[in-house]
Every structure is written in C-alpha cells, then in structure tokens.
Enzyme design. Structure first.
Site, mmCIF file in Angstrom:
data_model
loop_
_atom_site.group_PDB
_atom_site.id
_atom_site.type_symbol
_atom_site.label_atom_id
_atom_site.label_comp_id
_atom_site.label_asym_id
_atom_site.label_seq_id
_atom_site.Cartn_x
_atom_site.Cartn_y
_atom_site.Cartn_z
ATOM 1 N N THR A 206 0.849 -1.174 0.000
ATOM 2 C CA THR A 206 0.000 0.000 0.000
ATOM 3 C C THR A 206 0.889 1.230 0.000
ATOM 4 O O THR A 206 2.084 1.140 0.297
ATOM 5 C CB THR A 206 -0.970 0.006 1.202
ATOM 6 O OG1 THR A 206 -1.863 1.103 1.061
ATOM 7 C CG2 THR A 206 -0.219 0.125 2.520
ATOM 8 N N VAL A 207 0.347 2.371 -0.351
ATOM 9 C CA VAL A 207 1.107 3.613 -0.400
ATOM 10 C C VAL A 207 0.299 4.694 0.282
ATOM 11 O O VAL A 207 -0.929 4.747 0.165
ATOM 12 C CB VAL A 207 1.389 4.034 -1.871
ATOM 13 C CG1 VAL A 207 2.069 5.389 -1.922
ATOM 14 C CG2 VAL A 207 2.228 2.996 -2.581
#
Length: 122
Positions: free
Chosen positions: A108-109
């Site tokens: 995820t970012v």
C-alpha cells in the site's frame, strides 16, 4: 461517480434487491418493523461483500458494473435472504462471486504533502 467510487453502484444494487419486497405497509413488513430492518440489513451485507470484492479502480480491475446493477443479479441475492425467523446469515458466510483467481497485492502507499504556505494534503 464511476469506480473507484462505490456509492452509486452499491446504492443501485441495494435498491434493486429491496424492490423485490412489498412496499412498507402492504403486509406485515411495516416501516421500521423488525422484519423491515432485517431485510435492509441482510441486503446491505450482500452489497457490501460485492463492494469489497468488485469495486475498485477500473484502470486495474474490470469492475462488473452491468452485473452488479442488473435486476437479475439483485433477484439472486433477494432469493438468498431468509426471513428473520430463519435467522440472519453470518457476514463471514456471505461471499461475492468466485474471487479465487484474483490476486491482490499486499503493498500500500500513503502520501503526505505540504507546501511552503502550510497547506497539507494526506
């Protein structure tokens, strides 16, 4: 809005399921009754399962929009919902279409950005 927003598709799917019930007041399913609430909650559980499995960014996943908003698909969900006397289906048992072939990354970012004026976006 289209995907990745899920609100419009989920709402249409929910309304399509619920339209299979008689109008509130037409039978024992009066507005606000336990049975009325049971039907709405059970329908919402199926819609949320579909939202979880199918609604995302159309650039990366072929969202089955036509299926999700179809009257026929809503009828299949309606047929799965039992009356309150038969108990609610546990949420863990509600699955959407077969997603065993799908792969979802575990990464995820998150970005937090600010400028020299103190404006920030996260």
């Amino acid at each position: 809005m289209p995907p990745p927003s899920s609100g419009g598709i989920a709402l249409v799917e929910l309304l399509n399921i619920l339209e299979n019930y008689p109008a509130p007041g037409a039978v024992e399913d009066d507005w606000g009754s336990g049975l009325y609430i049971h039907h709405i909650v059970e329908a919402m559980k199926y819609v949320y399962a579909d939202r979880t499995y199918h609604l995302g960014d159309d650039d990366y996943y072929p969202v089955p929009k036509d299926m999700l908003i179809s009257k026929e698909y809503a009828k299949t969900i309606f047929n799965k919902i039992k009356d309150a006397k038969n108990k609610a289906v546990p949420s863990g048992e509600i699955k959407s279409l077969d997603v065993s072939l799908l792969h979802e990354s575990s990464e995820t970012v998150h970005y937090s950005v600010y400028d020299s004026f103190g404006n920030a976006v996260s």
